[in-house]
Design an enzyme around this catalytic site. Structure first.
Site, short mmCIF file in Angstrom:
data_model
loop_
_atom_site.label_atom_id
_atom_site.label_comp_id
_atom_site.label_asym_id
_atom_site.label_seq_id
_atom_site.Cartn_x
_atom_site.Cartn_y
_atom_site.Cartn_z
CB THR A 58 -0.92 -0.06 1.19
OG1 THR A 58 -1.79 -1.25 1.25
CG2 THR A 58 -1.80 1.18 1.13
NE ARG A 90 -26.25 -4.70 35.42
CZ ARG A 90 -25.56 -3.64 36.35
NH1 ARG A 90 -24.90 -4.09 37.16
NH2 ARG A 90 -26.21 -2.21 36.28
CB THR A 126 -9.98 -1.18 6.38
OG1 THR A 126 -11.13 -0.44 7.06
CG2 THR A 126 -9.12 -0.34 5.22
CD GLU A 133 -3.94 -9.01 3.57
OE1 GLU A 133 -3.29 -8.70 4.66
OE2 GLU A 133 -3.64 -9.12 2.39
C1 LIG Z 1 -5.57 -6.01 22.26
C2 LIG Z 1 -6.66 -6.94 21.79
C3 LIG Z 1 -6.30 -7.73 20.78
C4 LIG Z 1 -7.63 -8.40 19.92
C5 LIG Z 1 -6.98 -9.31 19.02
C6 LIG Z 1 -8.41 -9.63 18.31
C7 LIG Z 1 -8.31 -10.11 17.13
C8 LIG Z 1 -7.29 -9.57 16.17
C9 LIG Z 1 -7.57 -9.78 14.95
C10 LIG Z 1 -6.61 -9.76 13.82
C11 LIG Z 1 -5.10 -9.25 14.05
C12 LIG Z 1 -4.31 -10.90 14.05
C13 LIG Z 1 -4.31 -11.54 13.04
C14 LIG Z 1 -4.72 -10.93 11.46
C15 LIG Z 1 -4.19 -11.66 10.79
C16 LIG Z 1 -3.60 -11.19 9.43
C17 LIG Z 1 -3.67 -9.81 9.33
C18 LIG Z 1 -2.63 -9.01 9.83
C19 LIG Z 1 -2.27 -7.78 9.63
C20 LIG Z 1 -2.95 -7.21 8.21
C21 LIG Z 1 -1.97 -6.30 7.57
C22 LIG Z 1 -2.69 -6.00 6.35
C23 LIG Z 1 -2.01 -6.09 5.46
C24 LIG Z 1 -2.59 -5.57 4.07
O1 LIG Z 1 -3.64 -4.89 4.12
S1 LIG Z 1 -1.59 -5.97 2.62
C25 LIG Z 1 -2.23 -4.93 1.54
C26 LIG Z 1 -3.88 -5.46 1.06
N1 LIG Z 1 -4.45 -4.81 0.09
C27 LIG Z 1 -5.29 -5.40 -0.78
O2 LIG Z 1 -5.97 -6.21 -0.64
C28 LIG Z 1 -5.82 -4.56 -2.20
C29 LIG Z 1 -7.02 -4.91 -2.48
N2 LIG Z 1 -7.01 -4.82 -4.21
C30 LIG Z 1 -6.66 -5.90 -4.95
O3 LIG Z 1 -6.61 -7.12 -4.37
C31 LIG Z 1 -6.88 -5.75 -6.39
O4 LIG Z 1 -6.48 -4.29 -6.63
C32 LIG Z 1 -8.32 -5.92 -6.81
C33 LIG Z 1 -9.48 -5.04 -6.09
C34 LIG Z 1 -8.58 -7.63 -6.77
C35 LIG Z 1 -8.34 -5.68 -8.41
O5 LIG Z 1 -7.22 -6.15 -9.08
P1 LIG Z 1 -7.12 -5.93 -10.48
O6 LIG Z 1 -5.50 -6.41 -10.85
O7 LIG Z 1 -7.13 -4.47 -10.83
O8 LIG Z 1 -8.01 -7.08 -11.15
P2 LIG Z 1 -9.35 -6.53 -11.93
O9 LIG Z 1 -9.36 -6.07 -13.01
O10 LIG Z 1 -10.24 -6.23 -10.73
O11 LIG Z 1 -9.51 -8.36 -12.15
C36 LIG Z 1 -9.00 -9.05 -13.23
C37 LIG Z 1 -8.95 -10.22 -13.01
O12 LIG Z 1 -8.27 -10.76 -12.04
C38 LIG Z 1 -9.18 -11.53 -11.02
N3 LIG Z 1 -8.47 -11.37 -9.69
C39 LIG Z 1 -8.38 -10.11 -9.03
N4 LIG Z 1 -7.67 -10.52 -7.94
C40 LIG Z 1 -7.43 -11.83 -7.77
C41 LIG Z 1 -6.89 -12.60 -6.98
N5 LIG Z 1 -6.24 -12.08 -5.85
N6 LIG Z 1 -6.73 -14.07 -7.28
C42 LIG Z 1 -7.21 -14.47 -8.38
N7 LIG Z 1 -7.92 -13.72 -9.23
C43 LIG Z 1 -7.86 -12.43 -9.11
C44 LIG Z 1 -10.29 -10.80 -11.20
O13 LIG Z 1 -11.41 -11.71 -10.62
C45 LIG Z 1 -10.66 -10.70 -12.67
O14 LIG Z 1 -10.96 -11.77 -13.26
P3 LIG Z 1 -11.63 -11.88 -14.52
O15 LIG Z 1 -10.71 -10.86 -15.50
O16 LIG Z 1 -11.79 -13.23 -14.90
O17 LIG Z 1 -13.12 -11.25 -14.20
C1 LIG Z 2 -4.42 -1.48 10.69
C2 LIG Z 2 -3.96 -1.54 9.18
C3 LIG Z 2 -2.87 -2.40 8.70
C4 LIG Z 2 -2.49 -2.49 7.28
N1 LIG Z 2 -1.30 -3.11 7.12
C5 LIG Z 2 -0.83 -3.17 5.89
C6 LIG Z 2 0.39 -3.68 5.62
O1 LIG Z 2 0.91 -4.55 6.33
N2 LIG Z 2 0.82 -3.92 4.08
C7 LIG Z 2 -0.01 -3.26 3.36
O2 LIG Z 2 0.50 -3.07 2.04
N3 LIG Z 2 -1.11 -2.54 3.60
C8 LIG Z 2 -1.58 -2.30 4.83
N4 LIG Z 2 -2.74 -1.79 4.91
C9 LIG Z 2 -3.51 -0.92 4.02
C10 LIG Z 2 -4.56 -1.55 3.51
O3 LIG Z 2 -4.52 -2.72 2.81
C11 LIG Z 2 -5.23 -0.56 2.84
O4 LIG Z 2 -5.79 0.56 3.50
C12 LIG Z 2 -6.86 -1.27 2.18
O5 LIG Z 2 -6.28 -2.16 1.17
C13 LIG Z 2 -7.86 -0.27 1.72
O6 LIG Z 2 -7.31 0.53 0.62
P1 LIG Z 2 -7.19 2.14 0.73
O7 LIG Z 2 -6.54 2.44 2.01
O8 LIG Z 2 -6.80 2.61 -0.58
O9 LIG Z 2 -8.86 2.42 0.66
P2 LIG Z 2 -9.64 3.05 -0.62
O10 LIG Z 2 -9.79 2.38 -1.59
O11 LIG Z 2 -9.12 4.46 -0.71
O12 LIG Z 2 -11.06 3.16 0.24
C14 LIG Z 2 -11.74 4.53 0.42
C15 LIG Z 2 -13.23 4.31 0.01
O13 LIG Z 2 -13.30 4.04 -1.45
C16 LIG Z 2 -14.07 3.12 -1.65
N5 LIG Z 2 -13.67 2.38 -2.96
C17 LIG Z 2 -12.58 2.34 -3.47
N6 LIG Z 2 -12.40 1.76 -4.61
C18 LIG Z 2 -13.63 1.75 -5.11
C19 LIG Z 2 -14.48 1.04 -6.21
N7 LIG Z 2 -13.68 0.82 -7.42
N8 LIG Z 2 -15.69 1.10 -6.43
C20 LIG Z 2 -16.35 1.31 -5.26
N9 LIG Z 2 -15.91 2.04 -3.99
C21 LIG Z 2 -14.53 2.12 -3.84
C22 LIG Z 2 -13.84 2.04 -0.49
O14 LIG Z 2 -15.00 1.19 -0.42
C23 LIG Z 2 -13.87 2.96 0.73
O15 LIG Z 2 -15.24 3.28 1.16
C24 LIG Z 2 -3.22 -1.55 6.28
C25 LIG Z 2 -4.24 -0.74 6.62
C26 LIG Z 2 -4.69 -0.80 8.16
C27 LIG Z 2 -5.94 0.27 8.54
#
Ligand SMILES: CCCCC/C=C\C/C=C\C/C=C\C/C=C\C/C=C\CC/C=C/C(=O)SCCNC(=O)CCNC(=O)[C@H](O)C(C)(C)COP(=O)(O)OP(=O)(O)OC[C@H]1O[C@@H](n2cnc3c(N)ncnc32)[C@H](O)[C@@H]1OP(=O)(O)O
Ligand SMILES: Cc1cc2nc3c(=O)[nH]c(=O)nc-3n(C[C@H](O)[C@H](O)[C@H](O)COP(=O)(O)OP(=O)(O)OC[C@H]3O[C@@H](n4cnc5c(N)ncnc54)[C@H](O)[C@@H]3O)c2cc1C
Length: 636
Positions: A138, A316, A428, A430
């Site tokens: 990100t 309670r 949010t 993942e």
């Molecule tokens: C103190 C109290 C403690 C309490 C504790 C209690 C609980 C704690 C709980 C949790 C904490 C503990 C553990 C949690 C465990 C793990 C988590 C820990 C930390 C989290 C850290 C966070 C990390 C991150 O956030 S990493 C970054 C994540 N980012 C994203 O997810 C980005 C999202 N966006 C995308 O994935 C892609 O951009 C998209 C939206 C899929 C679009 O991709 P794009 O390339 O543009 O493709 P499209 O044009 O949409 O589609 C083309 C084609 O591809 C297919 N497609 C898309 N994605 C995939 C895929 N992943 N696999 C396979 N195919 C895919 C899509 O369907 C399309 O297919 P088509 O053409 O046939 O239609």
């Molecule tokens: C606690 C925390 C830990 C994280 N850890 C990591 C990490 O370790 N590594 C990492 O790489 N990232 C990490 N992230 C980032 C996280 O993966 C992103 O914040 C998440 O993927 C959402 O993307 P964004 O922030 O761009 O949201 P945006 O996409 O900007 O979302 C903003 C709003 O826009 C809307 N929106 C966006 N696109 C569309 C669309 N096409 N159509 C309709 N609505 C749309 C969404 O639904 C949302 O309401 C972390 C985030 C948090 C909060």
């Protein structure tokens, strides 16, 4: 009184074998043994104390988290814990830390996307924690839109090196956990440029800090992005900001493939880009892996909140005293049951869907190794949709559990505010939950023509209404000639309905398995019916519009729900005891095993730093002058 079980009368009402249910919840006798042993190990070690978190400053909190992470690692090494036991220890330490990302994303990414050569080089270092990794995808300007990432990785054929660069402010990496102050390496996602041609987003292993003195390497600017939601909570984690200024990925061409993090593509020794004939989306493989783990985490977080709210609801008492007798337990009110028991049922439902999703992910991974990509679209849709569904329901459920505990639910000592604050970003990270549901909607649009095959008679009757609902919602949307974007809000509803169908179906399938223990299967059948009928009641407009149920059916379903709540009521405490959570892990006075809430609440209050003096700091400076103002102003 200490030592007295104030919930014994509730436990005596149980109609099933709780120990057998503990095995079902854990997944197997072995899994139960590991969980039980490790949770008690953590609970009994003062080094893992966590009841003081809300009183620490950000820097104290963070340093304490580093101490705990180091202590946990020492415990793992000293006790020679297995990978499974070590993962359980990190879970029960219950503190978001850089280790979540090192073990939860950095290592899985190398295992899932690295070549043999890359795995041989990096995994031994990572497993011994001789390097600490994060997942830097990100950016400040892009998170959801991965194809919009701006960081570049340009291959320099003169020097056989990759130059990683942040060309704009918005290309700064932003959010990666562990990046801010701890990670020595990152898997950084960047646009690969070879010979002036761009080849899309790829992962690169980049060293960020010196392994000698931890200082950022040349060209690396790195830091923490600042305080996040809630006190304590996720502020134990150093989510970071990272800028590359023409950083040379020091690996020469001989190791170029080590830097380009993918078995699906290579930069050859001649500096040529070689794309394997596999779907480019495999670059997203780590996100798919983590999404399926997050579903299992949802059942943990929701069950934790439900355990607290259920035990407290049995303790309670409010209103209802007859002739001076005890007041009514709030768990006996139908409104409390109608809010609490569907969450209890959801916790079990998410546990079983998490088990199934783990199987689905393992199956698709095995198929990928045989170049079989046939189930990849469904695996993507399922992991994306179920991650969205379960995290939204869990975040909302934790907040509902806070409200079910009345005023005391708002105390940090209830454990619920911090659980909520730590959990809600799961909606949010993942993948934003709406963005993920749009992926499911897109998958459904592509397969809507095949939906008819669903209505095969072999499907359990209970799911036919759910299947018909999805088809109806899709046909209502797909039938009209308007674009996906125009209908996206409606299609997201169909995506949710599709995911709910999957959860209900898998719960029913779970009940078709052999489930040992007196009364255990019967309790799970009640919970499955509660989950299915609660959703049918909540979305009855959808079901009625499909015509597959009538208003009379809807009314009967509601009557049945009330009856099911009455069946759960005597077993509620035993059903949350089956989660087998220690008081340490729950971190909640309201949810303590013995139900001895009031004395513990009262004792805890006096431990607050504010009560270190009877006259508060600031009295003489601010309050006394106020109280001692001229009499004339007092008459105003
Ligand atoms: C103190 C109290 C403690 C309490 C504790 C209690 C609980 C704690 C709980 C949790 C904490 C503990 C553990 C949690 C465990 C793990 C988590 C820990 C930390 C989290 C850290 C966070 C990390 C991150 O956030 S990493 C970054 C994540 N980012 C994203 O997810 C980005 C999202 N966006 C995308 O994935 C892609 O951009 C998209 C939206 C899929 C679009 O991709 P794009 O390339 O543009 O493709 P499209 O044009 O949409 O589609 C083309 C084609 O591809 C297919 N497609 C898309 N994605 C995939 C895929 N992943 N696999 C396979 N195919 C895919 C899509 O369907 C399309 O297919 P088509 O053409 O046939 O239609
Ligand atoms: C606690 C925390 C830990 C994280 N850890 C990591 C990490 O370790 N590594 C990492 O790489 N990232 C990490 N992230 C980032 C996280 O993966 C992103 O914040 C998440 O993927 C959402 O993307 P964004 O922030 O761009 O949201 P945006 O996409 O900007 O979302 C903003 C709003 O826009 C809307 N929106 C966006 N696109 C569309 C669309 N096409 N159509 C309709 N609505 C749309 C969404 O639904 C949302 O309401 C972390 C985030 C948090 C909060």
């Amino acid at each position: 009184m200490e030592g007295v079980d104030h919930l014994a009368h509730e436990r005596n009402k149980s109609e099933f074998d709780v120990d057998a249910m503990k095995i079902v919840w854990a997944g197997s006798p072995h899994a139960f043994d590991v969980s039980d042993r490790i949770s008690k190990l953590v609970a009994s070690d003062p080094g893992f104390r966590k009841d003081n978190r809300s009183t620490l400053s950000r820097k104290e909190l963070f340093k304490n988290t580093l101490r705990k992470a180091a202590y946990a690692w020492k415990t793992i090494v000293d006790l020679r814990l297995s990978e499974e036991e070590a993962a359980k220890l990190r879970f029960y330490v219950d503190e978001p830390a850089f280790t979540d990302l090192h073990w939860g994303m950095f290592i899985p990414a190398i295992k899932g996307q690295g070549t043999e050569e890359q795995q041989q080089k990096w995994l031994p270092l990572a497993y011994k924690m001789q390097i600490i990794g994060c997942y830097a995808q990100t950016e400040l300007g892009h998170g959801s839109n991965v194809q919009g990432l701006e960081t570049t990785a340009t291959f320099d054929s003169q020097t056989d090196e990759f130059i990683i660069h942040s060309p704009t402010l918005t290309s700064s990496k932003w959010w990666p956990g562990g990046l801010g102050k701890v990670a020595t390496h990152a898997i950084a996602y960047a646009r690969l440029i070879v010979g002036g041609r761009e080849h899309g987003v790829h992962g690169f292993i980049v060293q960020l800090r010196s392994l000698e003195d931890h200082s950022p390497l040349l060209g690396i600017t790195v830091g923490d992005i600042g305080m996040k939601f809630g006190n304590g909570a996720y502020n134990t984690m150093d989510n970071g900001v990272l800028q590359f200024d023409h950083v040379l990925d020091v690996y020469s061409i001989a190791f170029a493939s080590i830097a380009v993090m993918l078995w699906v593509s290579q930069v050859t020794c001649e500096g040529k880009y070689k794309q394997s004939d596999v779907p480019r989306q495999l670059v997203y493989g780590t996100m798919v892996y983590v999404r399926q783990t997050i579903v299992a985490d949802a059942s943990c977080a929701l069950s934790r909140a439900v355990c607290i709210a259920t035990r407290y609801s049995a303790v309670r008492r409010q209103f209802g005293s007859q002739n001076g007798g005890p007041e009514t337990q709030v768990i006996d009110y139908k409104t409390q049951q109608s809010r609490l028991f569907p969450l209890l049922a959801s916790a079990y439902a998410f546990r079983f869907i998490g088990e199934w999703l783990k199987w689905l992910y393992a199956d698709v991974t095995q198929r990928l190794q045989a170049n079989d990509f046939s189930t990849l679209p469904e695996a993507h849709a399922c992991t994306a949709g179920l991650k969205s569904l379960t995290t939204t329901a869990t975040a909302d459920g934790i907040e509902e559990c806070r409200k079910l505990c009345g005023g005391h639910g708002y105390l940090c000592s209830s454990g619920l505010p911090e659980l909520f604050a730590v959990y809600v970003p799961a909606c949010t990270y993942e993948g934003d939950n709406t963005v993920l549901l749009l992926q499911v909607a897109r998958f459904l649009m592509k397969t809507v023509s095949q939906l008819g095959s669903r209505l095969s008679s072999k499907k359990p009757v209970g799911t036919i209404a759910y299947m018909t609902r999805v088809e109806h919602l899709m046909q209502c949307r797909c039938g009209v000639q308007r674009g996906f974007a125009e209908l996206s809000a409606d299609l997201v509803e169909a995506a949710v309905a599709h995911c709910q169908l999957i959860v209900v179906s898998k719960f029913i399938e779970k009940l078709q398995q052999e489930i040992p223990g007196k009364g255990v299967k019967q309790q799970l059948e009640v919970l499955c019916n509660i989950y299915a009928l609660f959703l049918l009641h909540k979305h009855q407009g959808d079901f009625l519009s499909t015509g597959c149920i009538t208003p009379k059916h809807a009314a009967l379903a509601n009557d049945e729900l009330r009856s099911l709540y009455s069946q759960v009521r005597p077993n509620a405490i035993a059903l949350v005891d089956a989660f087998n959570y220690t008081d340490h892990y729950l971190g909640s006075i309201l949810g303590c095993y013995d139900g001895n809430v009031y004395p513990k609440l009262y004792e805890a209050a006096w431990k607050d730093p504010l009560n270190e003096s009877v006259v508060p700091d600031g009295y003489h400076l601010y309050i006394r002058p106020l109280l001692k103002q001229e009499i004339r102003t007092a008459r105003l």
